[in-house]
Enzyme design. Sequence first.
Site, mmCIF file in Angstrom:
data_model
loop_
_atom_site.group_PDB
_atom_site.id
_atom_site.type_symbol
_atom_site.label_atom_id
_atom_site.label_comp_id
_atom_site.label_asym_id
_atom_site.label_seq_id
_atom_site.Cartn_x
_atom_site.Cartn_y
_atom_site.Cartn_z
ATOM 1 N N ARG A 53 -11.427 -0.882 4.191
ATOM 2 C CA ARG A 53 -12.157 -0.227 5.027
ATOM 3 C C ARG A 53 -12.146 -1.127 6.312
ATOM 4 O O ARG A 53 -12.257 -0.368 7.350
ATOM 5 C CB ARG A 53 -13.633 0.203 4.429
ATOM 6 C CG ARG A 53 -14.184 1.149 5.776
ATOM 7 C CD ARG A 53 -15.538 1.966 5.276
ATOM 8 N NE ARG A 53 -16.149 1.559 4.198
ATOM 9 C CZ ARG A 53 -17.147 0.380 4.282
ATOM 10 N NH1 ARG A 53 -17.345 0.083 5.595
ATOM 11 N NH2 ARG A 53 -17.736 0.004 3.456
ATOM 12 N N TYR A 106 -5.873 19.389 23.785
ATOM 13 C CA TYR A 106 -5.676 19.844 22.226
ATOM 14 C C TYR A 106 -6.900 20.527 21.749
ATOM 15 O O TYR A 106 -7.982 19.941 21.885
ATOM 16 C CB TYR A 106 -5.559 18.549 21.471
ATOM 17 C CG TYR A 106 -4.912 18.781 20.000
ATOM 18 C CD1 TYR A 106 -3.759 19.328 19.521
ATOM 19 C CD2 TYR A 106 -5.881 18.378 18.950
ATOM 20 C CE1 TYR A 106 -3.845 19.595 18.340
ATOM 21 C CE2 TYR A 106 -5.806 18.657 17.705
ATOM 22 C CZ TYR A 106 -4.502 19.056 17.198
ATOM 23 O OH TYR A 106 -4.351 19.326 15.939
ATOM 24 N N ASP A 177 -4.805 10.538 25.836
ATOM 25 C CA ASP A 177 -4.162 11.166 24.570
ATOM 26 C C ASP A 177 -2.728 11.000 24.899
ATOM 27 O O ASP A 177 -2.109 11.857 25.484
ATOM 28 C CB ASP A 177 -4.736 12.296 24.297
ATOM 29 C CG ASP A 177 -4.174 12.811 22.816
ATOM 30 O OD1 ASP A 177 -2.844 12.173 22.750
ATOM 31 O OD2 ASP A 177 -4.718 13.518 22.053
ATOM 32 N N LYS A 202 2.410 12.913 14.579
ATOM 33 C CA LYS A 202 3.324 13.471 15.472
ATOM 34 C C LYS A 202 4.577 12.307 15.645
ATOM 35 O O LYS A 202 4.977 12.045 14.530
ATOM 36 C CB LYS A 202 2.771 13.841 16.723
ATOM 37 C CG LYS A 202 1.429 14.376 16.596
ATOM 38 C CD LYS A 202 1.319 15.817 15.893
ATOM 39 C CE LYS A 202 0.047 16.416 15.564
ATOM 40 N NZ LYS A 202 -1.020 16.478 16.692
HETATM 41 C C1 LIG Z 1 -2.222 16.621 16.582
HETATM 42 C C2 LIG Z 1 -2.756 15.976 17.706
HETATM 43 C C3 LIG Z 1 -4.294 15.389 17.929
HETATM 44 C C4 LIG Z 1 -4.933 15.439 16.422
HETATM 45 O O1 LIG Z 1 -4.375 14.603 15.621
HETATM 46 P P1 LIG Z 1 -4.724 14.611 13.890
HETATM 47 O O2 LIG Z 1 -3.453 13.263 13.486
HETATM 48 O O3 LIG Z 1 -3.964 15.871 13.420
HETATM 49 O O4 LIG Z 1 -5.801 14.323 13.456
HETATM 50 C C5 LIG Z 1 -4.796 15.154 18.819
HETATM 51 N N1 LIG Z 1 -4.338 15.070 20.161
HETATM 52 C C6 LIG Z 1 -2.957 15.661 20.077
HETATM 53 C C7 LIG Z 1 -2.327 15.742 21.619
HETATM 54 C C8 LIG Z 1 -2.527 16.142 19.106
HETATM 55 O O5 LIG Z 1 -1.127 16.823 19.357
#
Ligand SMILES: *Cc1c(COP(=O)(O)O)cnc(C)c1O
Length: 386
Positions: A53, A106, A177, A202
Site C-alpha cells: 500500500r 471529464y 489532467d 487510456k
Molecule cells: C478516463 C478519464 C479519467 C478517469 O480515469 P479512470 O482511470 O477511469 O479513473 C479522468 N480524466 C480523463 C480526461 C479521462 O479520460
Amino acid sequence: MRIDSRAVHAGREPRSREPLAPPIVQTSVYVYNDLDDYDDAASGRRPGHFYTRNSNENTTWLGAAVADLEGAEAGLTTSSGMSALLVSILALAPKPVPIVAQRDLYGVTLSLLRQDLGPAGYELRLVDADDHGSVARALDGSGLLLLETLTNPLCRVADLAALGELAAARGVPMLVDNTFATPILCRPLELGAAAVVHSLTKFLAGHNDVTAGALAGPEAVVAEARARSVRMGTNLSPFEAWLAHRGLRTLAVRMRAAGAGALAVAQRLASLERVQRVHYPLLEGSPYEAVARRQFDGGGGAMLAFDLAGGRPAVQAMMERLRMVSFAASLGGVETTISHPEVASHRSLSPQERAGLGISGGTVRVSIGIEAAEDIAADFEQAIGG
Ligand SMILES: *Cc1c(COP(=O)(O)O)cnc(C)c1O
C-alpha cells in the site's frame, strides 16, 4: 534522450544479471531481519519497500517512468485516474477552497467536485477555458485551477501557458489532467502546471486492459499526494502497474501513428455529406489550430468527434453497420473505438448542460487506434453512407 527513447527505457535501469524485462513483484509485504533497517525504511530515511500500500517495485518504476516523460521530479501511481485526481486535489488544496474548473471537464471529475468535494466545503466555479477574462475573475480568491489539456469529447485545447500565467499572478496552483494529450504531445509542467494527472487506463497503458492513474510534479507535491494515497488506500496493484508500464514503453510510436491516423480520418469524415461537423484541433478551420500547433509536439492527438445528421437514431444505425470499429465507453487503446457522450461520458449532465457544451444526440466521440487509417476511414464511410 528524446522522449521516444525515454518512453522505452524510463522508470527502470536493469543492472548486470538482472532480468531485462521488469519482473512482477506480486507481494503485499516484504521480509526484514533487522528492526533498525525496517525503522529506516518505514520512516523514509532510507529507500526500501515494506508494504505494498505504501510502495512496491512495479508501482515505483511506473511512477518514475511517468515523471520522466512529464519532465517532473517525482511521480506516483494510483488505482485509477479518479483516485489520482482526488489525491492531487487534496495535496494542492488540503482545506476547502473555491476551485476554478473548466465547464467541459471529464464528467466524473465534475461529479467528484460536486458530490464529494462540494459537501466537504469546496466551492466550484465553472468557467469556459477559452474566455480568459472570466477565468481571471473566477481565479480571484480561489485556491486551485483544474484544467484538461484537450477536452472530452469536442477536443477543445486549453491555452495552458496563458491560463497558467493568470493563475500564477494570483498564487493559485494549476492542476492539469493530461490524459487526452499525453506527454508525447504536451508537458503541462513546462507551461506552469503545479502537477499533472493521468488516467493511465487510456493512452499511457494503451491496450484497454488496465485501470490505473498517476500524477507527476515537484517532490513536495507528490509526497503530499503519496501520504494521502497511503492513508486512503488508493494504491495500484503490482500486476496492473506492470501492465501499464509495459504499455507505456510503446506510447510514443502509438501516439504518433494514431495522431497521423486521426488527422487523415478527420479529413475523410469532414468530406461526408451526413457529417455536419468534425472536431479535431489540427483540422483546417478549427478554432484551436493555432494553440494546438504552438502547444503540441507532433500532431493533434488521437481523439476526434463528429456530429452526425439525424441524431441518435443515425448513430445507432451507423453502429450497427460498423465492422471493425466497436462502441466502448473508454478510449486510448490500440483499437479504434467510438463512444456516444449523450449515453456514456456525459450522461450525468442535463440536456441543457450538454447543449451548452455543444454535445447533441448526433455527437460521436472517436478514439483512433493504430490500425491503417485507410481501413478506419473506410469503415466509417461504409457505415455512414453517402
Ligand atoms: C478516463 C478519464 C479519467 C478517469 O480515469 P479512470 O482511470 O477511469 O479513473 C479522468 N480524466 C480523463 C480526461 C479521462 O479520460
